[in-house]
Structure formats: structure tokens, C-alpha cells
Design a protein around this motif. Sequence first.
Motif, PDB file in Angstrom:
ATOM      1  N   VAL A 152       0.834  -1.198   0.000  1.00 49.01           N
ATOM      2  CA  VAL A 152       0.000   0.000   0.000  1.00 49.01           C
ATOM      3  C   VAL A 152       0.869   1.250   0.000  1.00 49.01           C
ATOM      4  CG1 VAL A 152      -1.666   1.356   1.337  1.00 49.01           C
ATOM      5  CG2 VAL A 152      -1.896  -1.129   1.215  1.00 49.01           C
ATOM      6  N   VAL A 153       0.485   2.231  -0.807  1.00 50.61           N
ATOM      7  CA  VAL A 153       1.065   3.569  -0.744  1.00 50.61           C
ATOM      8  C   VAL A 153       0.080   4.430   0.030  1.00 50.61           C
ATOM      9  CG1 VAL A 153       1.797   5.583  -2.065  1.00 50.61           C
ATOM     10  CG2 VAL A 153       2.306   3.286  -2.908  1.00 50.61           C
ATOM     11  N   TYR A 154       0.583   5.173   1.018  1.00 50.61           N
ATOM     12  CA  TYR A 154      -0.301   5.928   1.897  1.00 50.61           C
ATOM     13  C   TYR A 154       0.122   7.384   1.979  1.00 50.61           C
ATOM     14  CZ  TYR A 154       3.606   5.214   5.112  1.00 50.61           C
ATOM     15  OH  TYR A 154       4.860   5.194   5.682  1.00 50.61           O
ATOM     16  N   LEU A 155      -0.853   8.230   2.298  1.00 49.50           N
ATOM     17  CA  LEU A 155      -0.617   9.644   2.597  1.00 49.50           C
ATOM     18  C   LEU A 155      -1.191   9.888   3.978  1.00 49.50           C
ATOM     19  CD1 LEU A 155      -0.872   9.480  -0.662  1.00 49.50           C
ATOM     20  CD2 LEU A 155      -0.985  11.971  -0.517  1.00 49.50           C
ATOM     21  N   GLU A 161       0.313  20.189   8.928  1.00 48.63           N
ATOM     22  CA  GLU A 161       0.795  20.907   7.755  1.00 48.63           C
ATOM     23  C   GLU A 161       1.704  20.038   6.881  1.00 48.63           C
ATOM     24  OE1 GLU A 161       2.649  24.519   8.937  1.00 48.63           O
ATOM     25  OE2 GLU A 161       0.858  25.319   9.919  1.00 48.63           O
ATOM     26  N   PHE A 162       2.040  18.847   7.384  1.00 47.94           N
ATOM     27  CA  PHE A 162       2.905  17.945   6.642  1.00 47.94           C
ATOM     28  C   PHE A 162       2.220  16.604   6.429  1.00 47.94           C
ATOM     29  CE2 PHE A 162       5.701  21.014   8.596  1.00 47.94           C
ATOM     30  CZ  PHE A 162       6.618  21.300   7.591  1.00 47.94           C
ATOM     31  N   VAL A 163       2.583  15.935   5.353  1.00 43.04           N
ATOM     32  CA  VAL A 163       2.018  14.627   5.034  1.00 43.04           C
ATOM     33  C   VAL A 163       3.163  13.684   4.641  1.00 43.04           C
ATOM     34  CG1 VAL A 163       1.636  15.263   2.620  1.00 43.04           C
ATOM     35  CG2 VAL A 163       0.320  13.391   3.634  1.00 43.04           C
ATOM     36  N   LYS A 164       3.048  12.461   5.086  1.00 40.91           N
ATOM     37  CA  LYS A 164       4.052  11.445   4.758  1.00 40.91           C
ATOM     38  C   LYS A 164       3.514  10.614   3.598  1.00 40.91           C
ATOM     39  CE  LYS A 164       6.622   7.576   6.844  1.00 40.91           C
ATOM     40  NZ  LYS A 164       7.958   8.067   6.460  1.00 40.91           N
ATOM     41  N   ILE A 165       4.259  10.574   2.521  1.00 42.98           N
ATOM     42  CA  ILE A 165       3.896   9.735   1.372  1.00 42.98           C
ATOM     43  C   ILE A 165       4.824   8.538   1.392  1.00 42.98           C
ATOM     44  CG2 ILE A 165       3.627   9.613  -1.127  1.00 42.98           C
ATOM     45  CD1 ILE A 165       3.330  12.634  -1.174  1.00 42.98           C
ATOM     46  N   GLY A 166       4.303   7.397   1.797  1.00 43.81           N
ATOM     47  CA  GLY A 166       5.158   6.237   1.996  1.00 43.81           C
ATOM     48  C   GLY A 166       4.558   4.955   1.449  1.00 43.81           C
ATOM     49  N   PHE A 167       5.342   3.904   1.582  1.00 41.54           N
ATOM     50  CA  PHE A 167       4.955   2.568   1.116  1.00 41.54           C
ATOM     51  C   PHE A 167       5.074   1.599   2.278  1.00 41.54           C
ATOM     52  CE2 PHE A 167       6.576  -1.597  -0.075  1.00 41.54           C
ATOM     53  CZ  PHE A 167       5.614  -2.057  -0.966  1.00 41.54           C
ATOM     54  N   THR A 168       4.163   0.665   2.371  1.00 38.70           N
ATOM     55  CA  THR A 168       4.250  -0.347   3.419  1.00 38.70           C
ATOM     56  C   THR A 168       3.625  -1.645   2.950  1.00 38.70           C
ATOM     57  OG1 THR A 168       3.708  -0.879   5.727  1.00 38.70           O
ATOM     58  CG2 THR A 168       2.063   0.372   4.487  1.00 38.70           C
ATOM     59  N   THR A 169       4.080  -2.726   3.511  1.00 39.71           N
ATOM     60  CA  THR A 169       3.466  -4.025   3.238  1.00 39.71           C
ATOM     61  C   THR A 169       2.453  -4.389   4.316  1.00 39.71           C
ATOM     62  OG1 THR A 169       5.234  -5.170   4.437  1.00 39.71           O
ATOM     63  CG2 THR A 169       5.530  -4.868   2.058  1.00 39.71           C
TER      64      THR A 169
END
Length: 281
Positions: free
Chosen positions: A176-179, A186-194
Motif C-alpha cells: 500500500v502507498v499511503y498519505l 501541515e505535513f504529510v508522509k507519502i510512503g509505502f508499506t506491506t
Amino acid sequence: MLEKEQAIQALADRLKRFDAPLSLPEDWIILCDDDDLRNMSRAAAKALLARAKNETARRWLYARFDPTDMDLELFEKSECSDDTQVFDDKLLKQRALNSIDDVVSTVTALRNTYASLASDLTQPLARQATVAARVAYGYPEERPDRTDCFDEDVRRQCRRTINEIYSSEVKFSGTVVYLISTDNPEFVKIGFTTCLERRLKSLRTASHVEPTIHLTIEGTRSLERELHTRFEAARYSREWFRLTDAIKTFIASAGSSEVRAGDASTLQRRMVRRSRHLLSN
């Protein structure tokens, strides 16, 4: 009990301004400086500070040994470029255990630097006042060997945290790619996880604020990289981006119509198609 835990979390947050967990002034200075601690009984204040220091170290170690980061390190070192590659918990945990030496080395170097600092004997009155303050707060006359948030046995503390991270039973949620936003909206993490469930648990540990899930998209690291490239101008640090109007528009466009879609698998497929379309525009 809940109020005590909240007090520990709040004090751990305040310790950040002292550069916790790697570097702190002497405990008696914190006890004097913090408004809440200064108004508590000496024994209770010292106990609360000890718990808060342990919590800051725990947060730092959670971030250092996070399964997603371990997975990313293995992925980058792997010769296989298949974005669907998934590393199991056993391999991720071993990777975390292997990186304990780096943590121990960092903490040891900082402690050695502090221990080698010469005591200021050029101002006897100031030194006398400092010694008197140490004694008044129940500490030895001599300067402590270390001023950080880690246990004396750092290696054992690392193992304890790693076991805590990898011992919990979690369901595999797929790639999954998540925001997600945490304590600073004011900040967002755009990441990948299993495993989104485990990733959320890690984020909850690192912050007292419940994470805000803006969007999740079924996808691989390739999609994560595409999003990073698309919003490069908003990048703050690594996977953290400023939550700009462009990112807000993307979130709204990718998630609005699909919320009323059918089952979860249909929703995910539509979100992937929609995100690919947005990225191509």
C-alpha cells in the motif's frame, strides 16, 4: 493511570526542545526549568522525568527499527528490482538486530564526548552553585557520566524495542502507498508499506496524536516514487511533504468518488486507476 500516562507523553514531547533523546542537560536542570516538574514533589518529579526519558528513547528506537524502513533498506540493497518484492518479518527483524551496533556506537560516541568535557573550574562560585543544586535535587556532587535518555545497557534496550515491534500479531494488508499526517497537520508522509496496520502502530508510538489517514492506494514502490517525483517541489525531508493545495487536490480527486464504491477490492482497483490517471496529467 491514564492521567499519569498522559503526563509522561506530554513531558516526552517537551523534552524534544532539549534535543532528546540523544542529548540532554543534567536532570536537575530539567527539574528546575519545567513548570510542571518544579511544582511537583521531588520524588514524583524525578520518577516522571525518568519515565519520560525512557519514552523519548523508545520513540526514537521505534523510528530507527521501523519495519517499513528496514524493508526499504533491504529493497535498496537487493539486486532484484521487482517493485512487488516483500520481505518477511523474520528477515526484517534480523536486519533490525544487525543495525543495533550502529545505535550503540552513536550513543557511546556521544557519551564519550560528554565525559571528556572538562569541568569549568575557572568560575568557582558558579561551580559551587551547580554542585549545591545537584545535591539539593538528590543527585551526587560530581557531574553524571551521561545525559541522554537511553538505558545503561543500550544494546538490551534496543533488543527490547525490536521484540516489541515484531512480536505483535498483525494481518498482512498487502502493498500500500499511503498519505498520512501525524502531529503536524501541515505535513504529510507519502510512503509505502506491506502492512498498514503495523505502520500505523509505529506512527502512534512516535507521536501522541492519532495519525490522520488522507489516502491509501494499493500499489508498489514504483507508485510511491511517482508520487514523490510529482510533488518534489513540496518535499520537506525524505518521505515528508508540505501539505500543499496540489497534494490536497490529489487526495480529494483520488478518494472522493471511490468512497461510495462497492467492496474493498473494487475500491482499491479504482483508486489505483484514478491515481495513475492523475499522475499522467
